[in-house]
Design a protein around this motif. Structure first.
Motif, PDB file in Angstrom:
ATOM      1  N   GLU A  39       0.828  -1.206   0.000  1.00  0.00           N
ATOM      2  CA  GLU A  39       0.000   0.000   0.000  1.00  0.00           C
ATOM      3  C   GLU A  39       0.864   1.258   0.000  1.00  0.00           C
ATOM      4  OE1 GLU A  39      -3.463   2.123   2.740  1.00  0.00           O
ATOM      5  OE2 GLU A  39      -2.728   0.125   3.243  1.00  0.00           O
ATOM      6  N   GLU A  40       1.951   1.257   0.773  1.00  0.00           N
ATOM      7  CA  GLU A  40       2.850   2.417   0.830  1.00  0.00           C
ATOM      8  C   GLU A  40       3.454   2.704  -0.541  1.00  0.00           C
ATOM      9  OE1 GLU A  40       5.617   1.249   3.793  1.00  0.00           O
ATOM     10  OE2 GLU A  40       4.374   1.876   5.493  1.00  0.00           O
ATOM     11  N   LEU A  41       3.837   1.655  -1.250  1.00  0.00           N
ATOM     12  CA  LEU A  41       4.425   1.832  -2.580  1.00  0.00           C
ATOM     13  C   LEU A  41       3.414   2.409  -3.565  1.00  0.00           C
ATOM     14  CD1 LEU A  41       6.456  -1.479  -2.682  1.00  0.00           C
ATOM     15  CD2 LEU A  41       7.449   0.799  -2.921  1.00  0.00           C
ATOM     16  N   LEU A  42       2.177   1.978  -3.457  1.00  0.00           N
ATOM     17  CA  LEU A  42       1.139   2.469  -4.365  1.00  0.00           C
ATOM     18  C   LEU A  42       0.825   3.934  -4.148  1.00  0.00           C
ATOM     19  CD1 LEU A  42      -1.386  -0.513  -4.306  1.00  0.00           C
ATOM     20  CD2 LEU A  42      -0.100   0.292  -6.276  1.00  0.00           C
ATOM     21  N   TYR A  43       0.881   4.387  -2.896  1.00  0.00           N
ATOM     22  CA  TYR A  43       0.431   5.741  -2.570  1.00  0.00           C
ATOM     23  C   TYR A  43       1.531   6.632  -2.007  1.00  0.00           C
ATOM     24  CZ  TYR A  43      -4.203   3.883  -3.324  1.00  0.00           C
ATOM     25  OH  TYR A  43      -5.313   3.307  -3.887  1.00  0.00           O
ATOM     26  N   SER A  44       2.778   6.283  -2.256  1.00  0.00           N
ATOM     27  CA  SER A  44       3.875   7.109  -1.748  1.00  0.00           C
ATOM     28  C   SER A  44       3.838   8.493  -2.393  1.00  0.00           C
ATOM     29  CB  SER A  44       5.223   6.442  -2.049  1.00  0.00           C
ATOM     30  OG  SER A  44       5.471   6.443  -3.438  1.00  0.00           O
ATOM     31  N   ALA A  45       4.353   9.479  -1.675  1.00  0.00           N
ATOM     32  CA  ALA A  45       4.408  10.848  -2.200  1.00  0.00           C
ATOM     33  C   ALA A  45       5.239  10.898  -3.477  1.00  0.00           C
ATOM     34  CB  ALA A  45       4.995  11.778  -1.138  1.00  0.00           C
ATOM     35  N   GLN A  46       6.281  10.061  -3.522  1.00  0.00           N
ATOM     36  CA  GLN A  46       7.135  10.024  -4.713  1.00  0.00           C
ATOM     37  C   GLN A  46       6.352   9.547  -5.937  1.00  0.00           C
ATOM     38  OE1 GLN A  46      10.469   7.351  -4.432  1.00  0.00           O
ATOM     39  NE2 GLN A  46      11.305   7.927  -6.412  1.00  0.00           N
ATOM     40  N   MET A  47       5.528   8.498  -5.761  1.00  0.00           N
ATOM     41  CA  MET A  47       4.750   7.983  -6.883  1.00  0.00           C
ATOM     42  C   MET A  47       3.684   8.972  -7.334  1.00  0.00           C
ATOM     43  SD  MET A  47       5.648   5.264  -8.362  1.00  0.00           S
ATOM     44  CE  MET A  47       7.263   6.020  -8.213  1.00  0.00           C
ATOM     45  N   GLN A  48       3.085   9.670  -6.384  1.00  0.00           N
ATOM     46  CA  GLN A  48       2.093  10.684  -6.750  1.00  0.00           C
ATOM     47  C   GLN A  48       2.751  11.801  -7.554  1.00  0.00           C
ATOM     48  OE1 GLN A  48      -1.201  10.214  -6.311  1.00  0.00           O
ATOM     49  NE2 GLN A  48      -0.542   8.243  -5.486  1.00  0.00           N
ATOM     50  N   SER A  49       3.979  12.150  -7.179  1.00  0.00           N
ATOM     51  CA  SER A  49       4.722  13.185  -7.907  1.00  0.00           C
ATOM     52  C   SER A  49       5.078  12.719  -9.318  1.00  0.00           C
ATOM     53  CB  SER A  49       5.998  13.550  -7.139  1.00  0.00           C
ATOM     54  OG  SER A  49       6.761  14.492  -7.854  1.00  0.00           O
ATOM     55  N   VAL A  50       5.482  11.439  -9.440  1.00  0.00           N
ATOM     56  CA  VAL A  50       5.815  10.863 -10.738  1.00  0.00           C
ATOM     57  C   VAL A  50       4.601  10.901 -11.663  1.00  0.00           C
ATOM     58  CG1 VAL A  50       6.316   8.679 -11.914  1.00  0.00           C
ATOM     59  CG2 VAL A  50       7.718   9.407  -9.976  1.00  0.00           C
ATOM     60  N   LYS A  51       3.453  10.475 -11.151  1.00  0.00           N
ATOM     61  CA  LYS A  51       2.225  10.460 -11.952  1.00  0.00           C
ATOM     62  C   LYS A  51       1.797  11.878 -12.350  1.00  0.00           C
ATOM     63  CE  LYS A  51       0.456   6.155  -9.968  1.00  0.00           C
ATOM     64  NZ  LYS A  51      -0.606   5.533  -9.152  1.00  0.00           N
ATOM     65  N   LYS A  52       1.980  12.822 -11.431  1.00  0.00           N
ATOM     66  CA  LYS A  52       1.606  14.215 -11.717  1.00  0.00           C
ATOM     67  C   LYS A  52       2.462  14.772 -12.852  1.00  0.00           C
ATOM     68  CE  LYS A  52       1.049  18.759  -9.546  1.00  0.00           C
ATOM     69  NZ  LYS A  52       1.193  19.540  -8.279  1.00  0.00           N
ATOM     70  N   THR A  53       3.771  14.521 -12.785  1.00  0.00           N
ATOM     71  CA  THR A  53       4.676  14.986 -13.851  1.00  0.00           C
ATOM     72  C   THR A  53       4.333  14.332 -15.177  1.00  0.00           C
ATOM     73  OG1 THR A  53       6.441  15.308 -12.223  1.00  0.00           O
ATOM     74  CG2 THR A  53       7.100  15.186 -14.534  1.00  0.00           C
ATOM     75  N   TRP A  54       4.073  13.025 -15.140  1.00  0.00           N
ATOM     76  CA  TRP A  54       3.693  12.288 -16.345  1.00  0.00           C
ATOM     77  C   TRP A  54       2.413  12.870 -16.937  1.00  0.00           C
ATOM     78  CZ3 TRP A  54       3.910   6.194 -16.448  1.00  0.00           C
ATOM     79  CH2 TRP A  54       3.681   5.747 -17.757  1.00  0.00           C
ATOM     80  N   ALA A  55       1.421  13.144 -16.091  1.00  0.00           N
ATOM     81  CA  ALA A  55       0.152  13.712 -16.553  1.00  0.00           C
ATOM     82  C   ALA A  55       0.358  15.084 -17.196  1.00  0.00           C
ATOM     83  CB  ALA A  55      -0.831  13.817 -15.388  1.00  0.00           C
ATOM     84  N   GLN A  56       1.228  15.894 -16.608  1.00  0.00           N
ATOM     85  CA  GLN A  56       1.500  17.236 -17.156  1.00  0.00           C
ATOM     86  C   GLN A  56       2.154  17.141 -18.535  1.00  0.00           C
ATOM     87  OE1 GLN A  56       3.850  18.836 -13.936  1.00  0.00           O
ATOM     88  NE2 GLN A  56       2.076  19.741 -12.912  1.00  0.00           N
ATOM     89  N   LYS A  57       3.111  16.228 -18.683  1.00  0.00           N
ATOM     90  CA  LYS A  57       3.779  16.042 -19.975  1.00  0.00           C
ATOM     91  C   LYS A  57       2.793  15.519 -21.020  1.00  0.00           C
ATOM     92  CE  LYS A  57       8.473  15.275 -18.193  1.00  0.00           C
ATOM     93  NZ  LYS A  57       9.602  14.320 -18.095  1.00  0.00           N
ATOM     94  N   THR A  58       1.890  14.641 -20.587  1.00  0.00           N
ATOM     95  CA  THR A  58       0.878  14.112 -21.508  1.00  0.00           C
ATOM     96  C   THR A  58      -0.076  15.217 -21.943  1.00  0.00           C
ATOM     97  OG1 THR A  58       1.017  11.955 -20.396  1.00  0.00           O
ATOM     98  CG2 THR A  58      -0.908  12.343 -21.792  1.00  0.00           C
ATOM     99  N   GLU A  59      -0.463  16.063 -20.999  1.00  0.00           N
ATOM    100  CA  GLU A  59      -1.360  17.183 -21.316  1.00  0.00           C
ATOM    101  C   GLU A  59      -0.706  18.136 -22.322  1.00  0.00           C
ATOM    102  OE1 GLU A  59      -4.091  20.538 -19.006  1.00  0.00           O
ATOM    103  OE2 GLU A  59      -2.698  19.290 -17.884  1.00  0.00           O
ATOM    104  N   GLN A  60       0.573  18.422 -22.141  1.00  0.00           N
ATOM    105  CA  GLN A  60       1.298  19.292 -23.074  1.00  0.00           C
ATOM    106  C   GLN A  60       1.373  18.654 -24.462  1.00  0.00           C
ATOM    107  OE1 GLN A  60       5.060  19.923 -21.138  1.00  0.00           O
ATOM    108  NE2 GLN A  60       4.194  21.222 -19.537  1.00  0.00           N
ATOM    109  N   PHE A  61       1.628  17.357 -24.505  1.00  0.00           N
ATOM    110  CA  PHE A  61       1.724  16.643 -25.782  1.00  0.00           C
ATOM    111  C   PHE A  61       0.387  16.669 -26.516  1.00  0.00           C
ATOM    112  CE2 PHE A  61       1.549  12.700 -28.303  1.00  0.00           C
ATOM    113  CZ  PHE A  61       2.657  12.883 -29.118  1.00  0.00           C
TER     114      PHE A  61
END
Length: 358
Positions: A149-171
């Motif tokens: 559960e910690e791995l799924l919801y870690s702050a680091q993973m949320q940050s990774v997904k947020k950055t990925w989402a931003q790059k996808t939105e720009q693309f």
């Protein structure tokens, strides 16, 4: 003279072979692949078409191009995969290394060139998420559920997904009329299960230009989950763990927590184990817990329930996602976790980017 003519004929033959290779629908070389066959998947999610590509020293060649614009997925060893676009005029070249599907690039047309550039930009996020999933799999296999559960919801993973989402939105903003935008958003959604970002970005893609591209309509369908507050669930027939007829009754007179899951979906199986244990341990007589399996195989589901020791009401519906009641409710993924009031109306739906256990 004969030797000279023979030599010239050999050159012509070699030249023809080389020219023929360039005319393959797919050709290229993937380092480390050797002679391991790979699989090429096309068609809709409900009726996929699978072709086997035989590799020789990592070199691939395939001639059967599609008649209509198509989304393909190349399935590599160890469950690695890469998606790409093709039409009847496509002549595509693959390159990269088997050790990382994110390193595999596709050249040959503007759509795939754009996708390759996009994938290079998100490579850090793809690799970080792949590493986290690998660690989560190890935690799961060792029954370290808290760590999972910690791995799924870690702050680091949320940050990774947020950055990925931003790059996808720009693309998508730069390629809104291209199939590349659809494939980029599809890849993001498949890897992160982030329904909120899907619902936000799918309207920004120009559907008029992509009306013949099936993945666009499939993404639109995935983004339309009608299980919102106030949605009235209907009763439907199901089967219990003894494979005897049972029923799902939403209007039970109690608050009800319902999980739609699949036994081979690790995250939904984890939620079933954690939630069923919580409600059983707390003995909350005022709350029902129901786990509805969408497995295709009743026998596999039955074995998973017996092995997992899940508590509460465990039932399975015939037909999985194709079951009329499931499709009418718009359930097209797992897990789906919802809370219903005493009358069977949905009061909340937990999105996949939220922690449903809090």
């Amino acid at each position: 003279m004969k030797k000279t003519l023979l030599f010239m004929a050999l050159l012509v033959a070699l030249s023809s072979c080389k020219k023929g290779n360039n005319n393959h629908f797919i050709n290229g070389e993937i380092k480390g692949l050797g002679s391991t066959p790979v699989y090429l998947v096309s068609g809709s999610a409900n009726s996929p078409v699978i072709d086997t590509l035989k590799a020789k020293n990592g070199v691939l060649a395939f001639d059967k191009a599609p008649s209509e614009p198509e989304l393909y997925t190349l399935i590599l060893p160890d469950n690695k995969s890469v998606t790409f676009y093709a039409d009847e005029d496509s002549r595509l070249t693959f390159s990269g290394d088997i050790s990382s599907s994110s390193s595999i690039m596709i050249d040959g047309d503007s759509v795939n060139i754009k996708l390759s550039a996009y994938r290079k930009s998100i490579q850090p996020e793809m690799e970080a998420l792949a590493k986290a999933k690998q660690q989560a799999d190890k935690a799961w296999s060792s029954d370290s559920l808290k760590r999972y559960e910690e791995l799924l919801y870690s702050a680091q993973m949320q940050s990774v997904k947020k950055t990925w989402a931003q790059k996808t939105e720009q693309f998508i903003g730069k390629n809104r009329t291209s199939p590349a935008a659809v494939i980029a958003l599809r890849d993001y959604y498949v890897q992160t299960s982030d329904l909120v970002t899907l619902q936000k970005l799918i309207p920004r893609i120009d559907a008029i230009e992509l009306k013949e591209f099936l993945p666009h309509s499939e993404l639109k369908t995935a983004g339309k989950l009608p299980l919102k507050k106030g949605f009235a669930m209907l009763s439907f027939q199901a089967y219990n763990s003894e494979l005897k007829q049972d029923y799902f009754y939403p209007a039970s007179g109690k608050k009800t927590v319902v999980l739609f899951w699949q036994s081979d979906d690790k995250y939904s199986a984890y939620l079933n184990k954690k939630l069923s244990g919580q409600f059983e341990k707390a003995k909350k007589d005022s709350v029902n817990y129901i786990a509805v399996s969408l497995d295709n195989s009743a026998e596999e589901w039955k074995a998973a329930v017996a092995k997992g020791g899940y508590k509460g009401k465990q039932i399975i519906v015939r037909g999985g996602f194709q079951n009329d009641n499931i499709s009418k409710a718009g359930i097209n993924r797992t897990p789906v976790l919802l809370v219903m009031d005493k009358g069977g109306k949905v009061t909340s739906v937990c999105e996949n980017n939220e922690n449903p256990l809090k």
